[in-house]
Design an enzyme around this catalytic site. Structure first.
Site, mmCIF file in Angstrom:
data_model
loop_
_atom_site.group_PDB
_atom_site.id
_atom_site.type_symbol
_atom_site.label_atom_id
_atom_site.label_comp_id
_atom_site.label_asym_id
_atom_site.label_seq_id
_atom_site.Cartn_x
_atom_site.Cartn_y
_atom_site.Cartn_z
ATOM 1 C CG HIS A 65 -1.812 -1.216 1.279
ATOM 2 N ND1 HIS A 65 -3.064 -1.213 0.708
ATOM 3 C CD2 HIS A 65 -1.628 -2.462 1.769
ATOM 4 C CE1 HIS A 65 -3.628 -2.412 0.870
ATOM 5 N NE2 HIS A 65 -2.771 -3.192 1.510
ATOM 6 C CG LEU A 66 3.360 1.959 -2.874
ATOM 7 C CD1 LEU A 66 4.045 2.129 -4.227
ATOM 8 C CD2 LEU A 66 4.390 1.686 -1.788
ATOM 9 N NE ARG A 67 -1.392 3.387 3.738
ATOM 10 C CZ ARG A 67 -2.211 2.387 3.958
ATOM 11 N NH1 ARG A 67 -3.212 2.133 3.103
ATOM 12 N NH2 ARG A 67 -2.070 1.610 5.001
ATOM 13 C CG ASP A 155 -5.811 -5.804 0.136
ATOM 14 O OD1 ASP A 155 -6.186 -6.830 0.735
ATOM 15 O OD2 ASP A 155 -4.926 -5.057 0.571
ATOM 16 C CG ASP A 308 -1.149 -6.439 3.661
ATOM 17 O OD1 ASP A 308 -1.402 -5.419 2.978
ATOM 18 O OD2 ASP A 308 -1.980 -6.984 4.417
HETATM 19 ZN ZN LIG Z 1 -5.871 -7.274 2.705
HETATM 20 ZN ZN LIG Z 2 -3.290 -5.187 1.889
#
Ligand SMILES: [Zn+2]
Ligand SMILES: [Zn+2]
Length: 428
Positions: A65-67, A155, A308
């Site tokens: 997750h790079l936001r 996700d 993750d």
């Molecule tokens: Zn997830």
């Molecule tokens: Zn995730």
């Protein structure tokens, strides 16, 4: 154009037999040639001496997750890529739960462009399954694929409606896109903050039962069987979900799955100090489930290691356990954990480590010319020192966030250099 010769390393390319003492020439962003120990080496190039080191095809993190866009105070694509290459990852695949959600080609293109400007890791975005990831209307998968998306996922959330998921799989199958699901039946897990079991009872925290993950995983596998789509189960963490994948693979269902380093390393006992850096979804499970994860890694049921990586600002994680957000950072500790917990404990060998971190992610996302060092492939390379002893410090992280439960932990084994497109972008 720049030429780089990696000399004397121990090449591990699972597609070819082990090659000690080989040298490898990189030119114009590609692997140009291999040289045996007795062959004459080119001289008109820069040299990287890899004596005593392992030279592997570039590691690909399938789940980060790079936001960016939207929450740049937690992470940007540039800061996330800096953390990635410091952890040995040459490519990362950001999930679409940005603000706005990556559910269209313009955002997919924006993410790739930001990564190009940063010039560190490759970024292969994952597009949303449904518009705004709200689980109701399918997103434009074909347009996102054309823009560079390598898979689709909502996700952070599951796709709660089986009918929508079935249509998503039919649609994704026609575009040859894997569908990734965050398996969590919210009717079972809602309000939970950790694994439901003895420890949650003792701590007085609301639990998320293993069943919440397992019911969704079984549903997805049945839908993939029926539709012929490729389902990839994100962050498997329970015995039942792993067993369902194992049985489905034996039947020939097109299913793959990944595991996070925290799920093969920690259990719900880590929550006992109420450190909010032990709060993530799926949660840290009991030792029984962790043992099932290890067994799934060992027998090949689990295809890949993915971090993750989920950065959150310190102020948010400073809330009480019930209110803190889910997720931890992971890009810079993953390879240390894989060496310390898997390789050095005899769970997997080095070839399998490279399969789980490079070959299989490339195969699952159809990244042609990656996951291999064959001449002609992309010059993305992870150089590893399996014996290096080091300690991770949150304060030294390249990420904009500090929410790792592994602050101060010591490891044996690390990525010591990361090469992307023939260029050394990180050296320890
Ligand atoms: Zn997830
Ligand atoms: Zn995730």
């Amino acid at each position: 154009m720049m030429k780089l010769l990696i000399k004397n390393g121990h090449l591990i390319d699972p597609a070819t037999p082990e090659n000690t003492g080989m040298s490898i020439l990189l030119e114009d962003g590609k692997v140009a040639a291999w040289f045996g120990p007795k062959e004459d080496l080119p001289t008109d190039c820069e040299i990287f001496d890899a004596s005593g080191l392992l030279v592997a095809p570039g590691f690909i993190d399938m789940h980060v997750h790079l936001r960016e866009p939207g929450q740049e105070h937690k992470e940007t694509i540039a800061s996330g890529c800096a953390a990635a290459v410091a952890g040995g990852w040459t490519s990362v695949c950001p999930m679409p739960n940005t603000t706005p959600i990556n559910d269209n080609a313009a955002i997919t293109r924006y993410m790739i462009e930001q990564a190009r400007k940063a010039g560190l890791a490759n970024v292969f975005p994952i597009g949303a399954i449904t518009k705004s990831s709200d689980g109701s209307e399918l997103a434009e998968m074909g347009e996102m694929k054309a823009a560079g998306a390598v898979a689709v996922s909502d996700d952070g959330r599951p796709v709660p409606n089986a009918g929508i998921m079935r249509r998503a799989m039919q649609y994704a199958r026609d575009f040859d896109l894997p569908v990734i699901d965050h398996c969590e039946d919210k009717s079972l897990s809602s309000g939970g903050v950790m694994h439901e079991g003895r420890v949650s009872l003792l701590l007085g925290l609301k639990g998320m039962p293993a069943l919440a993950e397992e019911i969704d995983a079984v549903r997805d596998i049945m839908l993939a069987h029926e539709t012929g789509a490729h389902i990839h189960i994100a962050h498997v963490s329970t015995a039942g979900a792993i067993d369902a994948v194992r049985q489905a693979k034996a039947k020939g269902v097109n299913v793959t799955c990944e595991v996070t380093p925290h799920h093969f390393t920690l259990t719900d006992r880590a929550v006992e100090g109420y450190d909010t850096n032990t709060k993530m979804a799926p949660p840290l499970r009991s030792e029984e489930h962790r043992n099932a994860v290890i067994a799934g890694i060992k027998d090949g049921t689990i295809d890949a290691i993915a971090t993750d990586h989920a950065p959150h600002h310190a102020d948010e994680k400073a809330l009480e356990y019930d209110r803190a957000p889910f997720g931890i950072t992971g890009l810079e500790t993953a390879i240390g954990l894989a060496f310390s917990e898997l390789v050095h404990k005899g769970v997997i060998d080095l070839v399998r480590l490279v399969e789980m971190c490079s070959v299989n992610p490339a195969r699952i996302f159809r990244l042609n010319g990656r996951g291999t060092l064959k001449p002609g492939s992309h010059a993305d390379i992870t150089i590893l020192d399996p014996t290096l002893e080091w300690t991770y410090r949150n304060a030294d992280s390249r990420s904009r966030s500090r929410n790792s439960p592994f602050d101060g932990r010591s490891f044996t084994g690390a990525a010591v250099a990361t090469i992307v497109g023939g260029k050394v972008v990180y050296r320890r």
